[in-house]
Design a protein around this motif. Structure first.
Motif, mmCIF file in Angstrom:
data_model
loop_
_atom_site.group_PDB
_atom_site.id
_atom_site.type_symbol
_atom_site.label_atom_id
_atom_site.label_comp_id
_atom_site.label_asym_id
_atom_site.label_seq_id
_atom_site.Cartn_x
_atom_site.Cartn_y
_atom_site.Cartn_z
ATOM 1 N N LEU A 67 -4.887 -55.931 -51.259
ATOM 2 C CA LEU A 67 -5.768 -54.634 -51.115
ATOM 3 C C LEU A 67 -4.761 -53.678 -51.845
ATOM 4 O O LEU A 67 -3.500 -53.348 -51.806
ATOM 5 C CB LEU A 67 -5.700 -53.796 -49.479
ATOM 6 C CG LEU A 67 -6.578 -54.832 -48.744
ATOM 7 C CD1 LEU A 67 -6.434 -54.340 -47.242
ATOM 8 C CD2 LEU A 67 -7.995 -55.118 -49.380
ATOM 9 N N CYS A 120 -8.862 -56.516 -53.611
ATOM 10 C CA CYS A 120 -10.054 -55.653 -53.760
ATOM 11 C C CYS A 120 -9.226 -54.307 -54.074
ATOM 12 O O CYS A 120 -7.939 -54.185 -53.833
ATOM 13 C CB CYS A 120 -10.558 -55.255 -52.459
ATOM 14 S SG CYS A 120 -11.376 -56.740 -51.776
ATOM 15 N N SER A 168 -14.783 -53.547 -57.977
ATOM 16 C CA SER A 168 -13.669 -53.284 -56.975
ATOM 17 C C SER A 168 -13.174 -54.664 -56.259
ATOM 18 O O SER A 168 -12.287 -54.565 -55.421
ATOM 19 C CB SER A 168 -13.966 -52.312 -55.901
ATOM 20 O OG SER A 168 -15.305 -52.817 -55.280
ATOM 21 N N GLU A 169 -13.993 -55.669 -56.666
ATOM 22 C CA GLU A 169 -13.629 -57.098 -55.894
ATOM 23 C C GLU A 169 -13.547 -58.230 -56.853
ATOM 24 O O GLU A 169 -14.407 -58.181 -57.898
ATOM 25 C CB GLU A 169 -14.663 -57.633 -55.014
ATOM 26 C CG GLU A 169 -14.647 -56.489 -53.473
ATOM 27 C CD GLU A 169 -15.602 -56.885 -52.649
ATOM 28 O OE1 GLU A 169 -15.527 -57.954 -52.077
ATOM 29 O OE2 GLU A 169 -16.492 -56.334 -52.331
#
Length: 226
Positions: A69, A218, A198-199
């Motif tokens: 993340l 992500c 975003s991923e």
């Protein structure tokens, strides 16, 4: 920057690596037509053409991360899967990274755009000596998530890129490598064009030894304020 890798050998040992010098090799394709295509691809987004091919960008080592993340500023960033090689205890190792880049900032400065985003790195590595003889057969693939579905974003073999040995020879001017040197070794063109997501997932597959390096991450967007 401290990175930790598990190896792909039977011992499944752990490497604790202090990266002290990190370079991103840009415009690293073997085929000049493919390189030109990638240059035109970026020019369509307002990115100026490079002053040399290939071109080597120094990036701060603290931009490397193995976390899943990450945070970025704004919504105009995207990843690019690349082989990641590093020199540790007298030998070269291979892993996988994403040259996550701020596409808006890239229209002003490619070097600054690369510095602005964290570079995700996989947590496994292979000995270069195990793959160097069949390097060109290694298969690089990435995926992005669009409208809730994973779609292939990049796909091809490393035969389309200059080898790490070639890139390192040019960068080091044939000087010996030092402990902690790492290089991101170029990327493939984006299928359907470069676009933010975003991923991101990526994989480097070795069809000869039937194994795969993988990583997914992500990004969460921080607000752009003035």
């Amino acid at each position: 920057m401290h990175l930790q890798f598990t190896t792909g050998d039977k011992a499944a040992s752990t490497l604790d690596v202090e990266v002290s010098h990190f370079i991103i090799a840009g415009w690293a394709g073997r085929d000049s037509d493919a390189v030109l295509h990638h240059i035109r691809e970026l020019e369509a987004l307002g990115v100026p053409a490079p002053g040399a091919v290939p071109l080597f960008y120094r990036v701060a080592t603290n931009q490397l991360s193995q976390q899943p993340l990450l945070e970025v500023v704004g919504n105009e960033t995207s990843g690019e899967a690349e082989p990641f090689v590093f020199f540790h205890r007298g030998e070269w190792w291979v892993s996988l990274t994403s040259d996550h880049t701020d596409r808006y900032l890239e229209t002003f400065s490619v070097a600054l755009s690369k510095q602005a985003c964290i570079k995700p790195v996989a947590s496994k590595a292979w000995r270069m000596s195990e793959v160097v003889e069949h390097w060109d057969t290694l298969e690089l693939t990435s995926w992005i998530k669009e409208q809730g579905e994973w779609v292939v974003y990049q796909q091809g073999t490393l035969a389309s890129l200059l080898t790490p040995q070639d890139l390192l020879s040019r960068y080091l001017n044939d000087s010996p490598a030092k402990e902690g040197l790492a290089m991101s070794c170029g990327t493939l063109g984006a299928i359907g064009g470069i676009r933010p997501s975003s991923e991101f997932r990526m994989a480097l597959h070795d069809p000869q030894l039937n194994r795969t390096l993988e990583h997914a991450y992500c990004t969460g967007a921080l607000p752009v304020v003035a």
